[in-house]
Design a protein around this motif. Structure first.
Motif, PDB file in Angstrom:
ATOM      1  N   ALA A  81     -17.575  -5.336  -5.444  1.00 37.47           N
ATOM      2  CA  ALA A  81     -17.832  -5.171  -7.337  1.00 37.47           C
ATOM      3  C   ALA A  81     -16.875  -3.963  -7.664  1.00 37.47           C
ATOM      4  N   SER A  83     -13.702  -1.524  -7.523  1.00 36.17           N
ATOM      5  CA  SER A  83     -13.041  -1.701  -6.692  1.00 36.17           C
ATOM      6  C   SER A  83     -12.136  -1.016  -6.211  1.00 36.17           C
ATOM      7  N   LEU A  84     -12.645   0.753  -6.391  1.00 37.93           N
ATOM      8  CA  LEU A  84     -11.949   1.574  -6.776  1.00 37.93           C
ATOM      9  C   LEU A  84     -12.680   2.242  -4.502  1.00 37.93           C
ATOM     10  N   ASP A  86     -13.405   3.073  -0.921  1.00 40.87           N
ATOM     11  CA  ASP A  86     -13.244   2.076  -0.074  1.00 40.87           C
ATOM     12  C   ASP A  86     -14.022   1.205   0.261  1.00 40.87           C
ATOM     13  N   GLY A 378      -6.023   3.138   4.919  1.00 40.37           N
ATOM     14  CA  GLY A 378      -6.354   2.800   2.752  1.00 40.37           C
ATOM     15  C   GLY A 378      -5.244   2.108   2.901  1.00 40.37           C
ATOM     16  N   ALA A 379      -4.376   2.544   3.128  1.00 36.55           N
ATOM     17  CA  ALA A 379      -2.468   2.162   2.171  1.00 36.55           C
ATOM     18  C   ALA A 379      -2.468   0.438   2.888  1.00 36.55           C
ATOM     19  N   LEU A 455       2.447  -7.061  -5.477  1.00 36.56           N
ATOM     20  CA  LEU A 455       1.058  -7.118  -4.601  1.00 36.56           C
ATOM     21  C   LEU A 455       1.526  -6.639  -3.364  1.00 36.56           C
ATOM     22  N   SER A 459       2.827  -2.658  -1.590  1.00 39.03           N
ATOM     23  CA  SER A 459       3.100  -2.755  -0.236  1.00 39.03           C
ATOM     24  C   SER A 459       3.967  -1.683   0.525  1.00 39.03           C
ATOM     25  N   TRP A 536      -6.660 -10.141 -12.838  1.00 40.76           N
ATOM     26  CA  TRP A 536      -6.354 -10.406 -12.152  1.00 40.76           C
ATOM     27  C   TRP A 536      -7.107  -9.440 -11.506  1.00 40.76           C
ATOM     28  N   SER A 537      -8.005  -8.618 -12.167  1.00 43.79           N
ATOM     29  CA  SER A 537      -9.006  -7.232 -11.272  1.00 43.79           C
ATOM     30  C   SER A 537     -10.347  -7.905 -10.120  1.00 43.79           C
ATOM     31  N   TYR A 540      -8.091  -9.348  -7.332  1.00 48.51           N
ATOM     32  CA  TYR A 540      -8.425  -8.633  -6.623  1.00 48.51           C
ATOM     33  C   TYR A 540      -9.155  -7.660  -5.747  1.00 48.51           C
ATOM     34  N   ARG A 544      -9.529  -6.656  -1.942  1.00 50.04           N
ATOM     35  CA  ARG A 544      -9.550  -5.725  -1.281  1.00 50.04           C
ATOM     36  C   ARG A 544     -10.860  -5.658  -0.421  1.00 50.04           C
TER      37      ARG A 544
ATOM     38  N   MET B   1     -13.322  -7.736 -16.726  1.00 44.63           N
ATOM     39  CA  MET B   1     -12.536  -6.908 -16.489  1.00 44.63           C
ATOM     40  C   MET B   1     -11.637  -6.906 -17.421  1.00 44.63           C
ATOM     41  N   ILE B  92      -6.206  -2.700 -14.815  1.00 48.63           N
ATOM     42  CA  ILE B  92      -6.111  -2.942 -13.772  1.00 48.63           C
ATOM     43  C   ILE B  92      -6.526  -1.999 -12.860  1.00 48.63           C
ATOM     44  N   LYS B 247      -7.692  11.973  -2.576  1.00 46.55           N
ATOM     45  CA  LYS B 247      -5.542  11.374  -2.431  1.00 46.55           C
ATOM     46  C   LYS B 247      -4.757  11.409  -3.300  1.00 46.55           C
TER      47      LYS B 247
END
Lengths: 551, 613
Positions: A81, A83-84, A86, A378-379, A455, A459, A536-537, A540, A544, B1, B92, B247
């Motif tokens: 839940a 999303s930020l 890691d 992370g990327a 997305l 990347s 789309w959160s 997404y 993730r 969200m 987002i 970061k």
């Protein structure tokens, strides 16, 4: 291996590994297997033939979906839940290292089970298969899906091969489902011959790799690769590895319908029923991409350990090779798929080429993920997340596209694009739904397809900006951009025919209205295409979570 | 969200701006439902028109508080240079994408122009009989897209709206257009999509190179990365959260990207590929995307086709608003975010401007089709906008005098608004004639003045405005741009002055061939009926505005000058800091803004355009 471990402890260990560790994580697959057995049993007893095989299959898949969802919850532990943050997904090896259970497994299984639910509902609405063929059809579909679940969790090259075959063989039979139709039989034969060839090549490649590295267990192989001085060492070992790798890539490319191993795809899609096309285009593709991720990350990275950094650095050459192959295939697949779609007059053939092109975009994301793995974990996870998000939206886009083709076939008796002419006059709702799906496939905002493409491209751009395989990634960006523009033509042509052109004079039947059961199905599939483009959160965050496997 | 739940801080402009933006789309959605029964086409038309009027009134309430009585904090303060009415909601979080809206002196007049022309175009849509309901749905969706581009301050959001316009436009041309509509529609779509894909690449480039941690606390607040409406501990916590992030934190915030791009150690100035800096690449990619929309020679070829085939109201929107999006993009995005590239590519922008100016004028001279001639006049007129935006004359003689440059950018902004009025008017006037005689062949007209005197007088007034006759709106922009380019390059100034003669030639020749002459000998002569009241209601406001803005340009300059001057001055100071190598200048620039605004205003007044004051 402990030399003085006797048979008893070994058995105990295996028993414990199987019963206490592996099987609980294997419940979704077990449900599918049990449903297959039930479906076959019902055929044997006359009383049970009254049971509708479709709903029986649906019940089994719902159980499977429940367990898959449960796995996502326990693995994510609510962490998805946020999303930020890691995420770190607990990775476990099942059945003595044959399978890996981690967030990617859980996500893809959830995706496949969810897709199956929608797919079975769709087949119930569209009426193919009929009651007679139902048990066969659903047995084959569930069997193939079982194979696909294994593809998504394969951790051992033997398992890779087994899973691919398990997913493919039922698909060959599915392609020939329209019995008595020449095109369908031809499609099945073509598919089977191509499949057999690809399987042979892949098996040869696997044996080369296993021969050089002494194992088929992918994490061990990665460590062995890391301990090699250089891939291009003397004595032909490097060459054997490279050829083995290319052969495995050929096998995977066949499943992905990547150029130049795509020839089966348009013929199979055009010859088989649209329902089968939907299954192959979505489920098979999702599993193949998951398998590509498995193999690429399995051989190109090592899990966390004390010498993690050293090993990752030592694997740089391997990753470079993988990225090169995947990126090249991606660029070719995307471009050729889009170019070949131009001349198509049959909607299923057009969607086949569209599927090929989208496999190309997906592979770009995989290439970026592998390229980033050595630079920024992370990327790299974000890149995997992009691919997983793409797969999530792809379920709705392509299933909706094939559903519209199948349902229009039922009413118009044709799958030619020309037969859709002027549908806007009589069925504006269906045309709008088709429009939404096709525009989403082009990748225009504010639809789900745009977010997916955004997305993946971001990347690839991130690997450019972090200088991971920069020249290749730049090429991919340019190729992806050009392809987006050229894909506009053929998707829009379908819309043009539906809206601008006058209806054919000899049209007898009307298409189905939006306010009907088929209409409701199409609506249910199209609404996510729009809503996932704006909100789309949520998806997404799941993606993730899946991406966390690349830690 | 969603965007709704966290109205953490009071944002007085949230509902006004959101309504202006989404009301057309919501009504389009309602029209799509079978609420109004089939066959009641007039009800659909009235609902559509009422929506555009409501949106216009809302935007007027916001933009011109003087009419409605100021008082709401959500309204626009005329003369304030900064970003106002900012709306900021998370969208987002994983990518720092926000629902970030705001208006300043550059975007507010353009929003007003959009909503105004939408009303007129809606009124001009009455004769459309074919598929009325879908037409209005697409029309309203188009309006949301256009407004969205002007008010978005988040690059992602900007891109979404930019693309949202494409599909409605494609269908509006492709279904309701002329004989070659399909070709024109797909050509428009392809050109613009090619441009937007390049733009997307540039967006991603800038996003991944950006890092908001490099911004100071003041900059974070000024760029609304951290909402300045936050107070005390919340604000401190939000600022610390940004700076203490382990970061790089990327951003799509246009204001923050501009602040990063203008900072002394801009990450965008790093060398990227093939020896060019990242900002050069981004600038070029964005520029291609924008000049396709403007459009500039050599990527203008979609425009004559689209205009000729599009129905009259869509031509009005296309010329009046869509072309301005390109100019707006260059002004709002290219220059502030990539100043270094803007400086080194000034010759390119100016050169493209002059080339399209001259080429467009010559092409207009050669046209036989009335509407095609007007379309090429748009190419020519938008060339002035490019030239005005491009004259980076702050480097001329290394005195960093930004006055001349500000004159050019102000002229370009004015030209955009004036062209919005005059070109929409010209296309409407062509449409009025076409509705009656069903042809546009310049050779077959003549004598319209005798048959439709009122129409002809209004048309001639609008065409004179397009010509740039002093006292009408077309004059101010052109002359400011031409004057300002003198400092940058004498050659370009001479070319652009010379173009005025060409413009006069093709417009006067067209007037002569269409309106003058003894009698109308072309087909359908008996259909030349006087203008209807509906047509008058569209034409008269355009003519009145063309005159008003020509006589009292201050009405527009009051809005645009403060913002434009501040941007130009900041960039001029930035140029000085690059050349002289003292990096502190960028920060100090904002302080001097007010004096600058006064200085330019004085210059405008003393210039005394057409008896302005």
């Amino acid at each position: 291996m402990n030399p003085d471990r006797n048979l008893g402890t070994l058995l105990d260990g295996t028993l414990h590994d199987t019963l206490a560790v592996s099987l609980p994580h294997f419940r979704p697959e077990l449900c599918l297997a049990a449903t297959i057995v039930l479906l076959l049993l019902c055929r044997m007893l006359p009383v049970l033939r009254l049971v509708d095989s479709g709903f029986l299959a649906l019940g089994g898949v719902l159980f499977s979906l429940f367990f898959a969802w449960n796995d996502v919850l326990t693995l994510g532990g609510g962490a998805w839940a946020s999303s930020l943050g890691d995420l770190l997904a607990g990775r476990q090896e099942l059945f003595g290292g044959l399978l890996a259970f981690d967030s990617l497994t859980a996500y893809i299984r959830l995706l496949l089970a969810g897709f199956l639910v929608l797919f079975i509902l769709f087949t119930k609405v569209s009426g193919i298969p009929d009651r007679e063929d139902g048990a066969d059809f659903y047995t084959l579909v569930l069997g193939a899906t079982l194979g696909m679940c294994l593809m998504a969790s394969a951790n051992h090259l033997l398992m890779v091969f087994m899973a691919v075959e398990m997913a493919s063989v039922p698909s060959y039979a599915l392609a020939g489902l329209l019995k008595g139709r020449k095109a369908s039989s031809e499609a099945a034969l073509k598919y089977a011959v191509y499949g057999a060839g690809a399987a042979g090549v892949m098996l040869y490649g696997l044996s080369l790799l296993a021969g050089v590295l002494g194992t088929c267990h992918m994490p061990t192989m990665a460590r062995a690769l890391a301990s090699l001085d250089s891939m291009w060492m003397p004595g032909g070992t490097g060459m054997a590895l490279a050829i083995g790798g290319l052969m495995v890539a050929a096998g995977l490319a066949f499943k992905l319908s990547a150029v130049p191993f795509h020839f089966w795809c348009p013929d199979v899609f055009a010859g088989a029923a649209a329902e089968v096309g939907a299954f192959l285009s979505v489920a098979s593709k999702a599993a193949a991409i998951a398998l590509l991720l498995r193999v690429a990350f399995g051989l190109g990275t090592t899990g966390s350990g004390p010498d993690h950094a050293v090993q990752m650095a030592a694997l740089g050459e391997t990753r470079h090779f993988i990225v090169g192959v995947v990126a090249l295939l991606a660029a070719l697949t995307c471009t050729l798929g889009n170019l070949a779609a131009y001349g198509q007059t049959n909607m299923k053939r057009l969607l086949a080429y569209s599927t090929i092109a989208h496999a190309g975009y997906l592979m770009m994301g995989v290439a970026a993920a592998v390229a980033l793995a050595g630079r920024d974990a992370g990327a790299s996870r974000s890149a995997v997340a992009a691919v997983c998000f793409y797969l999530g939206t792809y379920v709705f886009m392509n299933l909706a596209a094939f559903a519209i083709v199948a349902l229009l076939r039922n009413s118009l008796r044709s799958e030619e694009i020309a037969s859709y002419a002027g549908l806007i006059r009589t069925n504006p709702g269906i045309v709008v739904a088709t429009g939404v799906v096709l525009v989403s496939l082009i990748g225009l905002p504010p639809l789900a397809g745009f977010i997916s493409k955004f997305l993946v491209f971001s990347s690839v751009m991130e690997s450019v900006s972090l200088d991971a395989e920069r020249p290749l990634m730049l090429v991919l960006l340019v190729v992806g951009g050009i392809n987006t523009v050229i894909s506009l033509f053929y998707y829009l042509r379908v819309l043009k025919v539906m809206t601008f052109d006058p209806p054919p004079a000899d049209r007898t039947a009307d298409a189905f209205p939006l306010v009907s059961i088929p209409g409701a199905l199409v609506t249910a599939l199209v609404v996510p295409v729009v809503s996932l483009g704006i909100f789309w959160s949520g998806l997404y965050a799941f993606a993730r979570f899946a991406g966390a496997f690349a830690s | 969200m969603g965007i709704a739940p966290t109205l953490a801080v009071t944002q007085p402009a949230f509902w006004p701006l959101t309504l202006i933006l989404f009301l057309p789309a919501i009504v389009a959605g309602i029209l799509a439902l079978p609420i109004i029964p089939r066959g009641k086409d007039d009800s659909v038309r009235w609902v559509g028109l009422a929506t555009t009027i409501a949106v216009f009134i809302l935007s007027l309430w916001m933009a011109v508080p003087a009419i409605f009585g100021a008082g709401s904090p959500g309204q626009f303060t005329v003369g304030d240079a900064g970003m106002q009415a900012v709306v900021k909601q998370p969208w987002i979080p994983a990518f720092n994408i926000e629902y970030l809206l705001g208006v300043d002196g550059i975007s507010m007049p353009l929003v007003l122009l959009t909503t105004f022309l939408s009303v007129l175009a809606a009124a001009a849509s009455w004769p459309i009989e074919k598929h009325v309901r879908p037409y209005w749905i697409l029309f309203l969706l188009l309006e949301t897209g256009m407004i969205g581009v002007f008010v978005s301050l988040d690059f992602f959001l900007f891109y979404v709206f930019w693309e949202v316009m494409l599909l409605p436009m494609y269908f509006l041309i492709g279904i309701w257009g002329g004989p070659r509509r399909e070709y024109a529609a797909i050509k428009f779509f392809l050109y613009t999509l090619a441009g937007s894909v390049l733009m997307l690449l540039a967006i991603l480039m800038l996003y991944f190179a950006s890092d908001i941690r490099s911004l100071s606390d003041d900059q974070l607040l000024a760029t609304h990365v951290v909402s300045p409406a936050l107070e005390g501990a919340d604000r401190a916590a939000a600022l610390t959260a940004v700076h203490s992030h382990p970061k790089p934190v990327h951003t799509f915030n246009l204001l923050a990207l501009a602040a990063i791009g203008q900072s002394p150690a801009s990450p965008f100035a790093a060398t990227s590929f093939w020896g060019m800096t990242l900002e050069s690449w981004a600038f070029l990619l964005l520029l291609i995307g924008f000049i396709i929309k403007v459009p500039v020679v050599p990527v203008h070829t979609w425009l004559p086709d689209a205009h000729v085939e599009a129905p009259t109201p869509i031509s009005m929107i296309l010329a009046g608003v869509l072309l301005k999006l390109g100019g707006y993009g260059i002004l709002r995005i290219c220059y502030p975010i990539c100043p270094g590239a803007g400086l080194s590519f000034a010759w390119l922008v100016c050169g493209l401007g002059v080339v399209s100016m001259v080429y467009g004028a010559f092409a207009a001279l050669a046209q036989k089709d009335f509407k095609r001639m007007v379309a090429y006049s748009s190419v020519s007129h938008m060339g002035y906008v490019m030239l005005g935006l491009g004259v980076w004359s702050a480097v001329a003689g290394h005195e960093y005098q930004w006055d001349a440059w500000a004159q050019g950018v102000n002229g370009a902004m004015f030209q955009m608004l004036a062209h919005g009025i005059s070109s929409a008017g010209m296309f409407f006037m062509v449409g009025v004639l076409y509705d009656r005689v069903h042809h546009r062949n310049l050779e077959e007209f003549g004598g319209i003045f005798n048959r439709m005197p009122l129409y002809a007088s209004l048309a001639v007034a609008i065409f004179f405005a397009g010509l740039g006759l002093p006292g009408l709106c077309g004059f101010i922009g052109e002359v400011l741009v031409t004057l300002s380019s003198w400092n940058y390059s004498r050659l370009l100034a001479v070319c652009s002055a010379f173009t005025v003669i060409l413009t006069a030639a093709y417009i006067l020749w067209a007037i002569q061939r269409v309106y003058l002459g003894a009698e109308y000998k072309g087909p359908h002569g008996d259909h030349l009926t006087p203008m209807t009241r509906r047509e008058l209601a569209i034409a008269v406001p355009l003519v009145v505005l063309a005159i008003v803005f020509g006589v009292a340009p201050q009405l527009i300059f009051n809005y645009i000058t403060p913002t434009v001057n501040r941007q130009v001055e900041t960039l001029a100071e930035w140029t000085r800091s690059i050349h002289d190598g003292h990096p502190a200048a960028a920060g100090a620039a904002a302080a001097a803004t007010d004096d600058g605004a006064v200085g330019f205003q004085a210059a405008i007044d003393s210039f005394s355009v057409g008896g302005g004051r």
